[in-house]
Design an enzyme around this catalytic site. Structure first.
Site, short mmCIF file in Angstrom:
data_model
loop_
_atom_site.label_atom_id
_atom_site.label_comp_id
_atom_site.label_asym_id
_atom_site.label_seq_id
_atom_site.Cartn_x
_atom_site.Cartn_y
_atom_site.Cartn_z
N HIS A 29 -19.05 -70.67 23.17
CA HIS A 29 -19.64 -69.49 22.55
C HIS A 29 -19.22 -68.19 23.26
O HIS A 29 -19.94 -67.20 23.22
CB HIS A 29 -21.18 -69.59 22.54
CG HIS A 29 -21.68 -70.94 22.11
ND1 HIS A 29 -21.32 -71.51 20.90
CD2 HIS A 29 -22.49 -71.82 22.75
CE1 HIS A 29 -21.91 -72.70 20.80
NE2 HIS A 29 -22.62 -72.91 21.91
N ARG A 30 -18.06 -68.22 23.89
CA ARG A 30 -17.51 -67.07 24.63
C ARG A 30 -18.35 -66.72 25.86
O ARG A 30 -18.24 -65.62 26.40
CB ARG A 30 -17.38 -65.83 23.72
CG ARG A 30 -16.37 -66.01 22.58
CD ARG A 30 -14.97 -66.29 23.15
NE ARG A 30 -13.94 -66.35 22.11
CZ ARG A 30 -13.55 -67.46 21.51
NH1 ARG A 30 -14.14 -68.61 21.80
NH2 ARG A 30 -12.59 -67.46 20.63
#
Length: 211
Positions: free
Chosen positions: A189-190
């Site tokens: 999710h970065r």
């Protein structure tokens, strides 16, 4: 496909503060060995960034040839553009992009010329063709055609065929004395993990950075 649509998840694992050694060189060595064992292409390839007199940044790929607590070592023609820029501004940046492992290492530091003895020792260990290429190429100078470079190489190969290739005084190297090292590990999710080591006198201060 639009460039903005190209993305993937980073799922190979995280990096936690409790796992960090006090010395960044230990973590770098561990990561480099894992990159080698994973069969990455050119695991010692690093981007070397310098800045010219006008403030214009330049980058190029160079191979790391040695590292220890004293710094990171690479070799080059002392007449090259990078060498001229280092002469004016010793501050330098190195970057290792180990994409398959979802890792990056970014280093800042100051470049110092290696001693003649250090350079000669390494030059003598290079393959003969690489030694000849160092003589054939006036690095960063303009060429009329590739044939000119190949012709010079063949001329020198014939000249040195019967003996050793002499050490070129215009060839040298640098040791980058590290001021900071950042380790980047991709996360889902970065939510990537980033840790920055900064030298403070005789020890290292460690901070976690937001991705």
């Amino acid at each position: 496909m639009e460039l903005s649509d190209i993305r993937r998840e980073y799922t190979r694992g995280g990096l936690r503060r409790r796992d960090l050694p006090e010395q960044p060189i230990e973590l770098f060595n561990h990561w480099l060995q894992q990159a080698i064992e994973a069969g990455l292409t050119d695991p010692t390839a690093m981007t070397v960034a310098t800045v010219d007199a006008t403030g214009q940044p330049f980058q190029r790929i160079v191979l790391l040839k040695h590292f220890d607590q004293q710094g990171f070592v690479f070799y080059t023609n002392l007449g090259s553009r990078k060498a001229a820029q280092i002469e004016q501004n010793h501050k330098i940046s190195l970057h290792f992009p180990w994409h398959p492992l979802e890792r990056q290492v970014h280093i800042t530091g100051v470049a110092e010329k290696l001693t003649t003895l250090e350079v000669m020792k390494y030059f003598s260990s290079r393959p003969k063709e690489s030694q000849i290429a160092a003589w054939a190429s006036k690095q960063s100078s303009r060429l009329t055609a590739r044939q000119a470079l190949e012709g010079k190489f063949m001329e020198l190969k014939k000249k040195f065929s019967a003996g050793e290739v002499p050490f070129p005084t215009f060839w040298g190297g640098y040791r980058v004395r590290v001021t900071s090292m950042e380790f980047w590990q991709g996360g889902e999710h970065r939510l990537h993990d980033r840790f920055l080591y900064e030298r403070e006198d005789d020890h290292w201060h460690i901070d976690r950075l937001a991705p």
